[in-house]
Design a protein around this motif. Structure first.
Motif, short mmCIF file in Angstrom:
data_model
loop_
_atom_site.label_atom_id
_atom_site.label_comp_id
_atom_site.label_asym_id
_atom_site.label_seq_id
_atom_site.Cartn_x
_atom_site.Cartn_y
_atom_site.Cartn_z
N GLY A 112 0.82 -1.20 0.00
CA GLY A 112 0.00 0.00 0.00
C GLY A 112 0.85 1.25 0.00
O GLY A 112 2.08 1.20 0.10
N GLU A 113 0.18 2.39 -0.12
CA GLU A 113 0.89 3.67 -0.08
C GLU A 113 1.38 3.95 1.34
O GLU A 113 0.84 3.43 2.31
N HIS A 114 2.39 4.78 1.42
CA HIS A 114 2.91 5.16 2.73
C HIS A 114 3.65 6.49 2.61
O HIS A 114 4.13 6.87 1.55
N ASP A 115 3.73 7.19 3.74
CA ASP A 115 4.54 8.42 3.86
C ASP A 115 4.22 9.48 2.81
O ASP A 115 5.10 10.19 2.34
N LYS A 142 -6.08 -4.30 -9.32
CA LYS A 142 -7.47 -4.13 -9.76
C LYS A 142 -7.83 -2.67 -10.03
O LYS A 142 -9.00 -2.32 -10.10
N GLY A 143 -6.81 -1.81 -10.14
CA GLY A 143 -7.08 -0.42 -10.50
C GLY A 143 -7.68 0.41 -9.39
O GLY A 143 -8.51 1.28 -9.65
N ARG A 144 -7.25 0.16 -8.16
CA ARG A 144 -7.82 0.92 -7.05
C ARG A 144 -7.40 2.39 -7.12
O ARG A 144 -6.36 2.73 -7.68
N GLU A 145 -8.22 3.24 -6.54
CA GLU A 145 -7.97 4.68 -6.59
C GLU A 145 -6.82 5.06 -5.68
O GLU A 145 -6.67 4.51 -4.58
N SER A 146 -6.02 6.02 -6.11
CA SER A 146 -4.88 6.46 -5.31
C SER A 146 -5.34 7.50 -4.29
O SER A 146 -6.49 7.95 -4.29
N SER A 147 -4.42 7.90 -3.42
CA SER A 147 -4.71 8.94 -2.44
C SER A 147 -4.68 10.33 -3.07
O SER A 147 -5.07 11.30 -2.42
N ASP A 148 -4.24 10.41 -4.32
CA ASP A 148 -4.14 11.69 -5.02
C ASP A 148 -4.76 11.53 -6.42
O ASP A 148 -4.07 11.66 -7.44
N PRO A 149 -6.06 11.24 -6.48
CA PRO A 149 -6.68 10.90 -7.77
C PRO A 149 -6.72 12.04 -8.77
O PRO A 149 -6.86 11.80 -9.98
N GLU A 150 -6.59 13.28 -8.32
CA GLU A 150 -6.61 14.41 -9.25
C GLU A 150 -5.37 14.43 -10.13
O GLU A 150 -5.40 14.98 -11.24
N ASN A 151 -4.29 13.85 -9.62
CA ASN A 151 -3.03 13.88 -10.37
C ASN A 151 -2.57 12.50 -10.85
O ASN A 151 -1.89 12.41 -11.87
N TRP A 152 -2.93 11.45 -10.12
CA TRP A 152 -2.49 10.10 -10.46
C TRP A 152 -3.67 9.32 -11.02
O TRP A 152 -4.65 9.06 -10.31
N LYS A 153 -3.57 8.91 -12.27
CA LYS A 153 -4.62 8.11 -12.90
C LYS A 153 -4.47 6.65 -12.49
O LYS A 153 -3.36 6.10 -12.50
N SER A 154 -5.57 6.01 -12.15
CA SER A 154 -5.54 4.61 -11.76
C SER A 154 -5.51 3.72 -12.98
O SER A 154 -6.18 3.98 -13.99
N MET A 155 -4.74 2.64 -12.88
CA MET A 155 -4.66 1.67 -13.98
C MET A 155 -4.56 0.27 -13.38
O MET A 155 -3.86 0.06 -12.38
N ALA A 156 -5.29 -0.67 -13.95
CA ALA A 156 -5.29 -2.04 -13.47
C ALA A 156 -4.37 -2.91 -14.32
O ALA A 156 -4.09 -2.59 -15.48
N GLU A 385 -15.28 -7.16 3.10
CA GLU A 385 -14.66 -7.48 1.82
C GLU A 385 -14.59 -6.26 0.91
O GLU A 385 -13.93 -6.30 -0.13
N ASN A 386 -15.26 -5.17 1.29
CA ASN A 386 -15.20 -3.94 0.50
C ASN A 386 -14.12 -2.98 1.00
O ASN A 386 -13.91 -1.92 0.40
N ASP A 387 -13.45 -3.34 2.08
CA ASP A 387 -12.41 -2.46 2.60
C ASP A 387 -11.23 -2.37 1.63
O ASP A 387 -10.88 -3.34 0.96
N ASP A 388 -10.64 -1.19 1.59
CA ASP A 388 -9.51 -0.95 0.70
C ASP A 388 -8.33 -1.84 1.08
O ASP A 388 -8.06 -2.08 2.26
N GLU A 389 -7.62 -2.31 0.05
CA GLU A 389 -6.47 -3.18 0.27
C GLU A 389 -5.41 -2.48 1.12
O GLU A 389 -4.75 -3.12 1.95
N ILE A 393 -3.71 -4.25 4.42
CA ILE A 393 -2.27 -4.45 4.45
C ILE A 393 -1.63 -3.60 5.54
O ILE A 393 -0.70 -4.05 6.23
N GLY A 394 -2.13 -2.39 5.73
CA GLY A 394 -1.60 -1.55 6.79
C GLY A 394 -1.77 -2.19 8.16
O GLY A 394 -0.87 -2.13 9.02
N GLN A 395 -2.92 -2.84 8.38
CA GLN A 395 -3.14 -3.51 9.67
C GLN A 395 -2.22 -4.72 9.82
O GLN A 395 -1.70 -4.98 10.91
#
Length: 419
Positions: A112-115, A142-156, A385-389, A393-395
């Protein structure tokens, strides 16, 4: 049909597993090298495929295909692109000075993302190449959305798969390169369960032998290490031990359920942590309900016994277990525990376990003093099962850090030095 009759019917038709066996036994170079789940290796493979000047025979088709899928105004000339790996920790950069264009890909296939890294990477690219046009892609299974969707396009990775397959068909690369590319596309297909019809085969077998398979699944979920209480239990355990690999595929893809996404996340996390050298994942002793692994420190405290056979049938007499308990609400209760089992344990290892128990008393209070001890455990955390990956993973990362802290304190107590 009685339980015994259902089990006998399944055993009489055991050849129905042959197709799954054939699929599971297919040779794939990424599996042989144990890198099919390694995020770093995926980035390396993509860097090779994206480089127009490499020897894969695809030319610029992969790089062009990616940008044509994401960019509003992609470059026209790809001959000047240079591919960089891990520049300032950014997974992939494709840079063209002639086109004044930069493609930045952050690959989060197994982590997952960090820092606040996406914001940092964006600012770094902007500062370093202020006049260049930029395309920023956040790549995940699976193309999940990033924490900065305005600048980073998601791709699966399914998009990557389509690009690579189209390039392979049109370019028709040489045999060696084609084999490597084909093996890689097979690995990507597993992200969505598109494994050459394996899902349909599993569903067919489940429908035909549902009662027997439910019995086998239930007896192994309750307590895989427990001695069988009935003849039916013994038969279930015997079937599972002989056909564990095939049965686990069926349990994952049974109708009305599909694969357990939380269990998949746990497996992916454990495989990635193994690749990083932090743990040793044991997939052959893992189910959807329990993922087992070892650590270097705990294996030094409780070393393997050559020729030993623990309650798990292993030479080690302990495991960390990530438990994935599916509640009636269909929520998932996750926690981590470290347990030891006394079956067949040598006396010297038993003495170490007793000493550990002095410092960290077990939760188990059975007649047998410690047939199965749990000496370390974390809090229980609920997920759906709908929780973000990233959240799951962070847990798991937090659980592992708690385990490492437990080990540091345990080493201090055993050696007499404060840690």
């Amino acid at each position: 049909m009685t339980d015994r009759e259902a089990l006998q019917s399944f055993m009489d038709d055991i050849s129905c597993l042959d197709q799954i066996t054939a699929w599971a036994n297919k040779v794939n170079i990424f599996d042989v090298l144990r890198i099919s789940r390694a995020e770093i290796r995926h980035s390396n493979m993509l860097a090779w495929l994206m480089d127009p000047h490499e020897n894969h025979g695809l030319g610029d088709r992969v790089l062009r295909g990616i940008l044509q899928r994401t960019a509003q105004n992609p470059p026209q000339d790809y001959s000047g692109f240079v591919i960089r790996r891990e520049w300032n920790n950014i997974d992939l950069l494709a840079i063209s000075d002639t086109e004044k264009y930069i493609l930045c890909i952050e690959n989060k296939t197994y982590s997952g993302e960090h820092d606040n890294q996406l914001v940092r990477y964006r600012k770094l690219v902007q500062t370093t190449w202020p006049e260049y046009r930029r395309e920023l892609i956040y790549l995940s299974r699976k193309g999940r959305e990033s924490s900065d969707p305005e600048n980073w396009k998601s791709m699966a990775y399914t998009d990557i798969l389509k690009v690579i397959e189209a390039a392979r068909v049109t370019a028709q690369p040489e045999a060696d390169a084609d084999m490597l590319i084909r093996h890689y596309t097979e690995v990507i297909r597993r992200f969505e369960g598109e494994d050459s019809g394996i899902r349909a085969q599993c569903e067919t077998i489940w429908q035909k032998h549902r009662k027997a398979l439910e019995l086998i699944s239930d007896i192994n979920k309750e307590d895989p290490e427990a001695d069988p209480k009935t003849e039916e239990d013994r038969i279930c355990k015997e079937i599972y031990e002989k056909h564990q690999k095939e049965l686990n595929h069926i349990f994952r893809y049974k109708p009305g359920r599909g694969p357990d996404p939380i269990a998949d996340m746990i497996r992916i996390w454990a495989e990635y942590q193994t690749e990083q050298g932090r743990i040793t994942f044991c997939p052959e002793k893992t189910s959807d309900a329990t993922a087992r692994f070892k650590t270097r420190t705990m294996s030094e405290i409780l070393p393997d016994v050559a020729g030993g056979e623990s309650a798990w049938g292993t030479e080690n007499f302990y495991f960390y277990e990530v438990r994935n308990v599916v509640l009636p609400s269909r929520e998932h209760e996750l926690f981590l525990q470290m347990c030891v089992a006394s079956k067949n344990i040598p006396e010297d290892v038993r003495q170490i376990c007793d000493k550990i128990n002095d410092y960290y008393p077990s939760l188990q209070k059975k007649k047998d003093d410690w047939a199965y001890r749990i000496n370390f455990y974390t809090k229980h955390v609920i997920f759906t099962e709908n929780d973000d990956e990233n959240k799951v993973i962070g847990q798991l990362e937090e659980f592992l850090e708690e385990a490492f802290e437990f080990e540091r304190k345990l080493v201090g107590k055993l050696t007499g030095y404060a840690v």
